[in-house]
Design an enzyme around this catalytic site. Structure first.
Site, PDB file in Angstrom:
ATOM      1  CB  ALA A  22      -0.910   0.004   1.229  1.00 48.75           C
ATOM      2  CG  ASP A  23       2.647   5.162  -1.317  1.00 43.63           C
ATOM      3  OD1 ASP A  23       3.720   4.911  -0.727  1.00 43.63           O
ATOM      4  OD2 ASP A  23       2.303   6.311  -1.643  1.00 43.63           O
ATOM      5  CB  THR A  24      -1.272   6.338   2.702  1.00 48.03           C
ATOM      6  OG1 THR A  24      -1.837   5.027   2.792  1.00 48.03           O
ATOM      7  CG2 THR A  24      -2.301   7.362   3.163  1.00 48.03           C
TER       8      THR A  24
END
Length: 192
Positions: free
Chosen positions: A69-71
């Site tokens: 994931a990347d936020t």
């Protein structure tokens, strides 16, 4: 089939534990600076999460589901990632003060058995209350904002600044739980 979380984030570990009982953490060594933001936030976070998952999947020797994931925080056409310094954190928090911003998380799941790749993105709108410079400095002095996109953690002290959200709370923490749950239902693993 093994489940691998391609992240060192304790928040992502905590969220994944809500639906998957057994998994391993393998930190991705993908250099996020190799992908430039070109205006499309959803594509950006999906590309980052995909590259993190690919990097980890290449190191595995048995069939696995790799989750990455990347936020990022997005406000006024700018991506706010993790602050590079206390001054950077101060600038970010000052711009968020009294305003609404969006938090985007891209997720990627790779099945290393058949090389299928699933990506998705979630967006949550967050409204901050007005903050004065003293409040911002006190928060920065806590150390909490320095490893978080947008320089705040909704699950910690930074949650005191949030007036309201529209969308997934867990997305703001870094892993959109509902989207991940739906994606994992397609695999032969025990969830919940």
């Amino acid at each position: 089939m093994k489940v691998i979380l391609a992240s060192k984030s304790p928040r992502r570990v905590e969220i994944l534990e809500k639906i998957v009982k057994e998994f391993e953490v393998v930190q991705s060594n993908f250099d996020e600076n190799t992908i430039d933001f070109k205006g499309d936030v959803e594509k950006y976070v999906k590309d980052l999460s995909r590259n993190k998952a690919i990097e980890v999947s290449k190191r595995l020797n048995e069939p696995s589901i790799v989750i990455a994931a990347d936020t990022v925080v997005f406000q006024n056409g700018k991506v706010l990632e993790k602050p590079k310094s206390e001054e950077d954190a101060f600038s970010m928090l000052s711009s968020l003060s009294g305003n609404t911003h969006k938090v985007y998380s891209g997720i990627c799941l790779i099945n290393t058995y058949d090389d299928t790749v699933v990506t998705d993105c979630d967006c949550t709108e967050v409204k901050f209350s007005e903050l004065n410079p003293r409040q911002i400095r006190n928060y920065i002095n806590s150390g909490e904002p320095m490893d978080k996109a947008g320089a705040y953690g909704i699950q910690g002290l930074g949650g005191a600044f949030v007036e309201r959200i529209e969308g997934c709370y867990y997305n703001v923490m870094g892993l959109p739980l509902n989207k991940l749950y739906k994606a994992l239902e397609n695999y032969d693993i025990t969830i919940l």
